[in-house]
Design an enzyme around this catalytic site. Structure first.
Site, mmCIF file in Angstrom:
data_model
loop_
_atom_site.group_PDB
_atom_site.id
_atom_site.type_symbol
_atom_site.label_atom_id
_atom_site.label_comp_id
_atom_site.label_asym_id
_atom_site.label_seq_id
_atom_site.Cartn_x
_atom_site.Cartn_y
_atom_site.Cartn_z
ATOM 1 N N ARG A 674 0.877 -1.182 0.000
ATOM 2 C CA ARG A 674 0.000 0.000 0.000
ATOM 3 C C ARG A 674 0.909 1.226 0.000
ATOM 4 O O ARG A 674 1.069 1.902 1.017
ATOM 5 C CB ARG A 674 -0.930 -0.009 1.221
ATOM 6 C CG ARG A 674 -1.858 -1.212 1.258
ATOM 7 C CD ARG A 674 -3.070 -0.960 2.117
ATOM 8 N NE ARG A 674 -2.760 -0.767 3.523
ATOM 9 C CZ ARG A 674 -3.684 -0.549 4.462
ATOM 10 N NH1 ARG A 674 -4.953 -0.461 4.123
ATOM 11 N NH2 ARG A 674 -3.338 -0.397 5.723
ATOM 12 N N ASN A 699 6.382 -6.192 4.377
ATOM 13 C CA ASN A 699 5.908 -7.559 4.601
ATOM 14 C C ASN A 699 5.523 -8.278 3.315
ATOM 15 O O ASN A 699 4.963 -9.372 3.376
ATOM 16 C CB ASN A 699 4.703 -7.539 5.543
ATOM 17 C CG ASN A 699 4.766 -8.640 6.577
ATOM 18 O OD1 ASN A 699 5.839 -9.130 6.897
ATOM 19 N ND2 ASN A 699 3.633 -9.037 7.104
ATOM 20 N N ARG A 730 6.166 -7.783 12.935
ATOM 21 C CA ARG A 730 5.961 -6.491 13.597
ATOM 22 C C ARG A 730 6.771 -6.405 14.891
ATOM 23 O O ARG A 730 7.218 -5.322 15.291
ATOM 24 C CB ARG A 730 4.474 -6.308 13.913
ATOM 25 C CG ARG A 730 4.147 -5.009 14.621
ATOM 26 C CD ARG A 730 2.740 -5.027 15.182
ATOM 27 N NE ARG A 730 1.734 -5.131 14.144
ATOM 28 C CZ ARG A 730 1.195 -4.082 13.540
ATOM 29 N NH1 ARG A 730 1.579 -2.860 13.860
ATOM 30 N NH2 ARG A 730 0.267 -4.246 12.629
ATOM 31 N N GLU A 834 -1.823 -10.967 16.298
ATOM 32 C CA GLU A 834 -0.516 -10.671 16.886
ATOM 33 C C GLU A 834 -0.615 -9.634 17.983
ATOM 34 O O GLU A 834 0.156 -9.652 18.955
ATOM 35 C CB GLU A 834 0.461 -10.226 15.787
ATOM 36 C CG GLU A 834 0.436 -8.750 15.410
ATOM 37 C CD GLU A 834 -0.801 -8.364 14.610
ATOM 38 O OE1 GLU A 834 -0.989 -7.163 14.344
ATOM 39 O OE2 GLU A 834 -1.593 -9.252 14.238
ATOM 40 N N ASP A 835 -1.560 -8.704 17.884
ATOM 41 C CA ASP A 835 -1.728 -7.697 18.924
ATOM 42 C C ASP A 835 -2.303 -8.317 20.197
ATOM 43 O O ASP A 835 -1.918 -7.948 21.311
ATOM 44 C CB ASP A 835 -2.628 -6.565 18.421
ATOM 45 C CG ASP A 835 -3.878 -7.093 17.738
ATOM 46 O OD1 ASP A 835 -4.041 -8.324 17.639
ATOM 47 O OD2 ASP A 835 -4.693 -6.273 17.278
ATOM 48 N N ARG A 878 -10.358 -14.023 15.950
ATOM 49 C CA ARG A 878 -9.860 -13.465 17.198
ATOM 50 C C ARG A 878 -10.507 -14.165 18.402
ATOM 51 O O ARG A 878 -9.873 -14.303 19.451
ATOM 52 C CB ARG A 878 -10.094 -11.952 17.226
ATOM 53 C CG ARG A 878 -9.270 -11.225 16.176
ATOM 54 C CD ARG A 878 -9.604 -9.767 16.062
ATOM 55 N NE ARG A 878 -8.878 -8.935 16.997
ATOM 56 C CZ ARG A 878 -7.638 -8.507 16.838
ATOM 57 N NH1 ARG A 878 -6.961 -8.873 15.781
ATOM 58 N NH2 ARG A 878 -7.069 -7.735 17.729
#
Length: 921
Positions: A674, A699, A730, A834-835, A878
């Site tokens: 992007r 990435n 990250r 991942e967060d 999630r």
């Protein structure tokens, strides 16, 4: 009248008044003729003229045209027409000249405007350069003052002295039983700056190698290949290691043969000093064949020791190697909650040989008080435990006779019953697991006891060790009282009361500490071998090797595009943050306590675990003790709150973050194809205070466009190429990150400069926590009995998304190298979560919730391409991640909070003549 005239004419024109009549008639004829003539002229002549003219104009010879149209030049031959033509040509020429002059003037104006803009930018750049020069001068002066104020000057590393190959002058102790480090270890081979090199013998080169257990040998060799301390140069080695067990019974060599083979090792040097003999046990059977072997000054690491054999502070009690070539399955490990299970405690075992039969009547407590000690405390233990079981005050399970054939054991040792899976099923239902030490007090530890300890810690049963004389694994560096209860056997009658009196909070803390010890030091062959090396290295006070950092492979890119300043980004609104530190890029100070930490904080580095005991877990890999590099990449000695080099009373902007006078942060931005969105996000960072560097994690396997022009934002932009597309990238600890503070931000996140500055200042006062902007929380789904992920607005939160959050680089190491691999694998599988994984990790370690700071309602980039979070399956994944992470950790580590940090003067209207207070909570 005509008739009358005709009559008169026929009569000869004679009549009354004839002559006048003729005159009148002739007059009338003339008028009629004149009218007719005029009519002919007016009608036919134009027609004839038109026909004539038309015929003339159709002539082929253009020169014979008389009345046809003529060209401009012909018309201009006429004088007045020529004048008009000249005037027209003159006016046209003047208009063209004026238009050319106008365009030339417009071009000059545009050039002048560009020069004006360039001059303005040059002036701004000159001001910034001047300000940076002033800051550099100030920084240099400050550094000079710090150097002058130091009590002890920095010394260069000493020159390493290599010992001689043969140490013939090394003094001999009176007995091998008296061996300790000071008289049986050659420190000259292990300088402080040596890096602790270890040489490992290849067991296959010696006859006893064929007798080793294949699984243990294979696991040991695989571990050695990846260990950072192992060297192939035996001449510089500090410690020499040889694996001698576990051996297979049928082909086990005789003790004399094994002793002869050990003494023939090429670097044994007559007495085996600086050697470590490792005897690992994979099964519950006890092997202590080294007991009858003369090992000289060599250290011994095994699971069974007699008191005449064990040398405290020199030999090492190791844990059994159960998972030799496999990783533990976290899905099979029971959760740590509920705290209390079906059985209060349990025990299964059988003692083949006893000093007194359990069926005989034991003496009374009064008889013991009189001075006659019982023949065997195990008899009293059996009687007391049976009485507790029969009382039915609590559910307990004690069995002193095995249903099947018990495992082999030493005399007076309690043999294990049944298979490993059966024992684990019972321990999963037990709050406490009793471990009765051998009745023979000369047997300080046995493989059976270490196996019971291993299995209890694995499934979360709190070990209760009966016998204070026991030497538990790594007991000189691990505080076992934080994970187990060690009770003298004479207190057996008080055990039930003691176990009932422990609160649920303490039970959970001990269970979590035991889980930490098991995962860190017991669970795999890598952990066991690394722990053994770490024990020796800690004893001789050598700092650990620096933890590995990810080498950043930079993607070449062109920069130079002048980045503008978005007024919306730089506008602070009503949030006044006070003075701003505008300094050039400044890396965090290097860690300087490498050598003193090994001597001062042994227990801190070994026993740190999640929970109320310590803040951070230190693994045997010692990621927190890099040598002359940085403390986990950088730092001044990572402290729970603030850290820093000392000092107080500084001005506001200098004292933020706990006495760290100067500090900056690094932006880590993950992106995937992007480019336009990325360029806009980078431009918004132009002029951001405290910014040290921007690391763009590219990435995508597709490289950026070659003609892409990257913005110049005043600080370096490092574009890092990754090996694969993974969200775990990250949190990789890139070597280009030179600051302790990391701002992890998405490429489509919109944050104003004042929001970032405020978040950074808050993080400096809470360095052990995640500090960020978007908050989320977890919730328990009662109908489905599972955890849910929730992003709705609420008055509480338990997570702060790392799409815009500050955290310490310390957690990047833990996430990438220490956190269970199963979690990172699930992140790669779903390309999600991942967060959540980072929030789980930090909350698990600190037992604190994250901190949310004030931000605008609009967080995401309007009009940007759709992100992964917009997918319908995003929330379902999630949900699954949270439930899986809970299984891996064994409990839900996330904590709720209703706390949000605002500036003290947030939304406060003050008169202009009042002085504002630039502090925050």
């Amino acid at each position: 009248e005509l008739m009358t005239g005709y009559t008169m004419l026929r009569n000869g024109g004679v009549g009354n008044g004839g002559q006048p009549w003729v005159l009148r008639w002739s007059s009338r004829i003339r008028l009629t003729w004149l009218s007719f003539t005029l009519f002919i002229i007016l009608v036919f002549f134009p027609l004839i003229a038109h026909y004539y003219l038309t015929t003339i104009d159709d002539a082929d010879d253009a020169g014979k045209r008389i009345f046809g149209p003529r060209t401009g030049n012909e018309l201009c031959e006429v004088k007045h027409v020529q004048d008009l033509c000249r005037i027209r040509e003159s006016v046209s020429e003047e208009l063209l000249q004026l238009e050319a002059k106008r365009q030339e003037l417009n071009s000059e104006i545009a050039k002048l405007n560009l020069k004006i803009e360039a001059c303005k930018k040059s002036i701004e750049n000159a001001k910034q350069d001047l300000l940076q020069l002033k800051n550099v001068i100030s920084q240099t002066e400050h550094s000079y003052k710090e150097l002058m104020a130091q009590n002890q000057p920095k010394l260069s590393l000493p020159i390493r002295l290599l010992p001689d190959k043969d140490d013939v002058t090394f003094p001999l102790p009176k007995s091998n039983r008296n061996c300790r480090l000071h008289n049986c270890f050659d420190y000259s081979r292990c300088p402080l700056t040596s890096g602790f090199p270890v040489y490992v013998y290849n067991s296959d080169d010696y006859p006893f190698g064929s007798s080793l257990d294949p699984l243990i040998k294979q696991a040991f060799e695989a571990t050695v290949r990846t260990n950072v301390y192992v060297t192939e140069n035996a001449n510089i080695a500090c410690v020499y290691i040889i694996l001698v067990g576990e051996m297979q019974e049928p082909i086990m060599p005789k003790p004399t043969e094994l002793e002869q083979q050990l003494h023939s090792l090429p670097y044994w040097r007559t007495d085996g000093h600086n050697h470590l003999i490792i005897n690992l046990s994979r099964k519950s059977e006890t092997q202590n064949f080294i007991y009858n072997i003369s090992t000289g000054r060599a250290m011994i690491a095994q699971s069974t020791f007699y008191d005449v054999q064990y040398r405290p502070g020199f030999d090492i009690v190791v844990s059994p190697l159960v998972h030799a070539m496999s990783e533990p399955n976290f899905l099979e490990i029971p959760p740590q909650v509920p705290v209390k299970r079906k059985y209060l405690f349990s025990f299964q075992g059988e003692k083949i040989e006893s000093l007194r039969s359990s069926l005989q009547e034991v003496r009374s407590f009064e008889e013991e008080i009189e001075g006659n000690a019982p023949a065997d405390y195990d008899d009293r233990i059996i009687t007391t435990l049976k009485a507790v079981q029969d009382s039915k005050l609590d559910f307990v399970l004690v069995e002193f006779t095995c249903k099947n054939q018990p495992k082999a054991s030493l005399p007076t040792e309690w043999a294990l019953c049944g298979e490993r899976d059966d024992r684990l099923e019972l321990l999963k239902q037990s709050t406490f697991a009793l471990i009765i030490t051998p009745g023979d007090t000369h047997l300080v530890i046995s493989a059976g006891c270490t196996m019971r300890l291993f299995e209890a810690l694995e499934v979360g049963a709190i070990p209760v060790v009966l016998g204070e004389q026991v030497q538990l694994p790594y007991n000189d560096v691990i505080r076992w009282n934080e994970a187990a209860l060690i009770i003298p056997k004479p207190r057996i009658t008080e055990v039930h009361f003691l176990l009932r009196s422990i609160s649920d909070n303490d039970l959970l803390a001990m269970r979590r500490q035991g889980r930490f010890l098991w995962e860190t030091y017991f669970s795999t062959s890598d952990n066991v071998f690394s722990t053994v090396l770490a024990v020796i290295r800690t004893r001789i006070q050598i700092p650990a090797a620096p933890i590995r950092e990810e080498t950043a492979v930079e993607i070449p890119h062109r920069s130079g595009k002048a980045a503008g300043t978005d007024p919306n980004m730089a506008d602070n609104g009503d949030l006044d943050l006070g003075p701003v530190e505008t300094e050039p890029p400044y890396a965090s100070p290097k860690y300087l306590r490498n050598f003193t930490l090994t001597a001062m904080d042994i227990y801190r580095s070994w026993n740190s675990a999640p929970g109320p005991f310590h803040l951070f877990p230190y693994t045997p890999f010692d990621p927190v003790l890099p040598s002359e590099a940085k403390f986990l990449g950088s730092g001044t000695g990572f402290r729970p709150i603030g850290g820093g080099a000392g000092g107080s009373g500084k001005e506001f902007q200098a004292a933020l973050g706990g006495n760290v006078p100067r500090e900056q942060f690094t932006v880590v931005m993950l992106t995937y194809e992007r480019e336009e969105v990325l360029m806009n996000s980078l431009e918004r960072l132009n002029g951001l205070p405290y910014l040290n560097k921007v690391v763009v994690v590219w990435n995508s396997p597709k490289l950026p466009s070659e003609d892409l022009l990257w913005p110049d934002i005043g600080v370096p932009i490092m574009v890092v190429r990754t090996e694969k597309n993974s969200l775990n990238n990250r949190f990789l600890p890139w070597d280009e990150i030179e600051t302790e503070a990391i701002l992890s931000i998405d490429d489509d996140a919109h944050l104003r400069h004042d929001e970032i500055m405020f978040g950074f200042r808050v993080w400096r006062e809470a360095r052990d926590r995640i500090v960020g902007f978007p908050g989320r929380y977890h919730a328990w789904d009662i109908p489905h009995q599972s955890w849910l992920y929730n992003s709705n607005y609420s008055c509480e939160l338990s997570m702060v998304l790392t799409g815009a959050a500050f955290f310490h680089k310390y957690y990047a190491y833990l996430y990438s190298y220490v956190m269970p691999q199963a979690i990172r694998d699930m992140v790669d599988e779903y390309i999600n979560c991942e967060d959540i994984a980072m929030n789980f990790l930090v909350s698990h370690l600190t037992r604190k919730p994250p901190i949310k700071v004030t931000s605008r309602w609009t967080f995401r980039c309007p009009g940007c391409p759709q992100a992964l979070s917009h997918d319908d399956s995003h929330f379902h994944e999630r949900h699954k991640c949270i439930n899986f992470f809970v299984k891996v950790y064994g409990y839900m580590p996330l904590l709720y909070t209703q706390f949000r940090v605002d500036s003290v003067l947030f939304k406060t209207r003050l008169p202009h003549d009042k002085t504002k207070c630039f502090k925050f909570i």
